[in-house]
Design an enzyme around this catalytic site. Structure first.
Site, short mmCIF file in Angstrom:
data_model
loop_
_atom_site.label_atom_id
_atom_site.label_comp_id
_atom_site.label_asym_id
_atom_site.label_seq_id
_atom_site.Cartn_x
_atom_site.Cartn_y
_atom_site.Cartn_z
N TYR A 11 0.83 -1.21 0.00
CA TYR A 11 0.00 0.00 0.00
C TYR A 11 0.86 1.26 0.00
O TYR A 11 0.37 2.34 -0.30
CB TYR A 11 -0.93 0.04 1.21
N HIS A 59 0.04 -11.71 1.97
CA HIS A 59 -0.92 -10.91 1.22
C HIS A 59 -1.62 -11.70 0.11
O HIS A 59 -2.83 -11.59 -0.10
CB HIS A 59 -0.23 -9.68 0.62
#
Length: 264
Positions: free
Chosen positions: A39, A97
């Protein structure tokens, strides 16, 4: 610390937007913040956490290891860098992830277990894992060591087969994109259900997810939305409402990168 059922997601938030969202979220009462290495906002999240003045133990922080860091050489060093950015000595939850096509899952899970043993994370888990990959993880470390599987769930993608499997295994479900990038706001069925209960489509969607026992991590930069999401009412939807919402499932997946696994 148990993971609060409503958290603040930071996907797609950069720079000041990420900082202000987290700072405001903590001010209005969020105690669960979700970020990830990819991110590119861990520094802003960390600064907001520090500037909030809240004791570290009062905020549940999740981050996720990116694909390139899932090998033995990079996982813990990359986690240490994340901790530096987050201005903390540990995270509450560390996730893989995405399933990796490059690194063996055993290698990655061994490193996650080491990170937990070293106190760098309180819990470990997975994200975007279909049934096959989740079962492989269970076979390697046991379902009791998998705190959650964070997956995309909203009225238009309900992931029922995977959810049923996770429930059977006793693994928590964390629903990301619970508002489908705002698409729930324009859906006529959700507006109709909301009209009956004096609730917005966002509240209907969030409540429907919470009623199923899921953790949800909506994202917003607006104080009013952050407040409303955090104060979502639960247990007001009827069985008829749920049937209407279930009818919206159309397998509309919004997170579909080219390296996605084979979905159930």
């Amino acid at each position: 610390m148990q993971m609060p059922q409503i958290g603040l997601g930071t996907f797609r938030l950069k720079g000041d937007d990420a900082y202000n969202s987290v700072k405001t979220g903590l001010e209005v009462g969020y105690r669960h913040i979700d970020t990830a290495q990819i991110y590119d906002n861990e520094e802003e999240v960390g600064k907001a956490l520090t500037d909030s003045g809240l004791p570290r133990a009062e905020v549940f922080v999740t981050t996720k290891i990116w694909n390139s860091n899932l090998g033995k050489e990079n996982l813990i060093p990359s986690l240490m860098e994340s901790l530096r950015k987050l201005q903390t000595s540990y995270v509450d939850l560390l996730l893989i992830h995405w399933p990796s096509k490059e690194f063996a899952l055993k290698e990655t899970l061994d490193e996650l277990m080491k990170a937990k043993a070293q106190g760098l994370t309180k819990e470990i888990g997975i994200s975007n894992f279909p049934i096959k990959e989740t079962q492989e993880a269970i076979d390697l470390i046991g379902a009791n060591n998998i705190y959650t599987n964070q997956i995309e769930i909203h009225p238009f993608l309900q992931n029922k087969k995977l959810v049923n499997f996770l429930n059977e295994k006793g693994i928590r479900v964390t629903a990301y994109m619970p508002l489908a990038y705002g698409k729930v706001m324009t859906d006529e069925t959700l507006k109709s259900v909301g009209g009956i209960h004096d609730a917005s489509p966002a509240t209907v969607s969030m409540s429907w997810l919470l009623d199923q026992g899921f953790t949800v991590i909506p994202s917003s930069t607006k104080r009013s939305n952050l407040e409303n999401n955090l104060k979502t009412r639960v247990k007001f939807l009827t069985s008829q409402d749920a049937i209407k919402i279930q009818s919206l499932d159309r397998n509309e997946r919004l997170a579909q990168p080219e390296f996605s696994p084979k979905w159930d």
